[in-house]
Design a protein around this motif. Structure first.
Motif, PDB file in Angstrom:
ATOM      1  N   HIS A   9       0.851  -1.196   0.000  1.00  0.00           N
ATOM      2  CA  HIS A   9       0.000   0.000   0.000  1.00  0.00           C
ATOM      3  C   HIS A   9       0.885   1.245   0.000  1.00  0.00           C
ATOM      4  O   HIS A   9       1.559   1.537   0.992  1.00  0.00           O
ATOM      5  N   HIS A  11       1.471   5.315  -2.476  1.00  0.00           N
ATOM      6  CA  HIS A  11       0.963   6.222  -3.521  1.00  0.00           C
ATOM      7  C   HIS A  11       2.072   6.980  -4.235  1.00  0.00           C
ATOM      8  O   HIS A  11       3.025   7.430  -3.599  1.00  0.00           O
ATOM      9  N   HIS A  41      -4.734   5.783  -5.773  1.00  0.00           N
ATOM     10  CA  HIS A  41      -6.178   5.932  -5.642  1.00  0.00           C
ATOM     11  C   HIS A  41      -6.846   5.858  -7.022  1.00  0.00           C
ATOM     12  O   HIS A  41      -6.522   6.657  -7.915  1.00  0.00           O
ATOM     13  N   GLU A  66      -6.129   1.460  -4.931  1.00  0.00           N
ATOM     14  CA  GLU A  66      -6.947   1.708  -3.740  1.00  0.00           C
ATOM     15  C   GLU A  66      -8.222   2.405  -4.217  1.00  0.00           C
ATOM     16  O   GLU A  66      -8.176   3.540  -4.671  1.00  0.00           O
ATOM     17  N   ASP A 250       1.128   2.699   3.437  1.00  0.00           N
ATOM     18  CA  ASP A 250       0.321   3.836   2.966  1.00  0.00           C
ATOM     19  C   ASP A 250       1.199   5.079   2.813  1.00  0.00           C
ATOM     20  O   ASP A 250       0.759   6.211   3.031  1.00  0.00           O
ATOM     21  N   HIS A 252       3.028   8.210   1.354  1.00  0.00           N
ATOM     22  CA  HIS A 252       2.703   9.234   0.344  1.00  0.00           C
ATOM     23  C   HIS A 252       3.882  10.148   0.040  1.00  0.00           C
ATOM     24  O   HIS A 252       4.038  10.598  -1.088  1.00  0.00           O
TER      25      HIS A 252
END
Ligand code: AMP
Ligand code: MN
Ligand code: MN
Ligand code: MN
Length: 283
Positions: A9, A11, A41, A66, A250, A252
């Motif tokens: 996970h 981005h 996303h 996601e 997650d 970023h």
């Protein structure tokens, strides 16, 4: 086997991260990640680059996305792993899901204007890597860099969450559709960071019951969005609902993200890791 540095996970600039897929791959590899997935996303346009960069660094790779879903009036995120990124129904579904973002961004900017913040649309746009994927994160970066807020968490608290001037209710994909797109494209659907939703215990129970009924089989247990207590709580959820467990930072941005790529505790040993359901999809 649970003792695997899997990070499933994160981005890139294709959604609301600040690094390219290649930069993320080298950062993940430097941090010891062995199995990686880029999960932008509502978007798969970074998948080929991510898979190629993973291969160049000797990491195994799973396709990822996601997906934004509306469930019981809340936004829920469903991570898809190991699906065919060229699947037409999946691509069409993601395109539809991305579709309302520009208009929503205009409305967010209008809300912020009424709160005294000028030109937020153009301001946020300067941070956007993919014009179809303008997100609240881009507004947050604009408000931090223009000195209105001290960090992105502060922006969300003051401006971008329920009841605040820049909050715009939005209808995303349905849980049924998102899980269906992923599973019919050969992948596994995972409830992302369940500890982050403002659900009552009953609503959360309903989420997992419906998720399973639609064919969902995984839950994020170890994620950068969970506290240590939530690792324990959602390990129990995985056992209770018979779900496989996932692990992902997650990540970023180096400055914004609390947890770096790969820098998480391993999954609890007694759970089934999601990658055991995906052995034939790992590249
Ligand atoms: P959107 O898809 O436009 O609604 O934006 C959602 C994104 O905003 C999430 O994926 C996070 O990256 C970010 N986000 C949500 N809540 C917060 C928060 N409290 N602090 C920092 N970032 C957040
Ligand atoms: Mn995000
Ligand atoms: Mn999320
Ligand atoms: Mn995420």
């Amino acid at each position: 086997m649970s003792i695997l540095n899997a990070d499933l996970h994160c981005h890139s600039v294709v959604s609301d991260g600040t690094l390219t897929p290649e930069e993320l791959a080298s950062r993940a590899a430097a941090n010891g990640v062995q199995l990686w997935s880029l999960t932008d996303h509502d978007e798969v346009s970074g998948q080929q680059r991510a898979a190629a960069a993973a291969r160049a660094h000797g990491m195994k790779y799973l396709t990822g996305a996601e997906i934004s879903v509306t469930f019981a009036g809340e936004t829920v995120h469903i991570v898809g792993l190991g699906f065919d990124a060229d699947d037409p129904a999946m691509r069409e579904g993601l395109l539809q899901t991305r579709g309302g973002r520009q208009e929503r961004a205009r409305e967010i900017a209008e809300g912020l204007r009424q709160a005294g913040i000028k030109d937020a649309y153009d301001g946020a746009l300067k941070y956007v890597g993919n014009p179809e994927l303008i997100s609240r994160t881009h507004f947050a970066r604009f408000l931090v860099d223009s000195g209105i807020c001290s960090n992105t968490g502060d922006v969300f608290r003051r401006f971008l969450t329920h009841g605040k001037p820049g909050y715009v209710p939005h209808r995303w994909a349905s849980l049924c559709d998102a899980v269906g797109w992923i599973t019919r494209a050969g992948g596994v659907a995972v409830v992302a960071h369940p500890g982050r939703y403002a659900f009552t215990a009953n609503e959360e129970y309903a989420l997992f019951i419906e998720f399973k009924a639609h064919g969902g089989t995984g839950v994020e247990v170890v994620t950068g969005s969970h506290t240590t207590a939530e690792y324990v709580k959602y390990a129990d959820t995985a056992r209770e609902f018979g779900l496989a467990a996932s692990r992902g930072s997650d990540f970023h941005d180096p400055g914004e993200s609390r947890i770096d790529l790969g820098e998480l505790p391993y999954l609890p040993g007694e759970l089934t890791p999601v990658w055991e359901l995906l052995t034939d999809r790992i590249r």
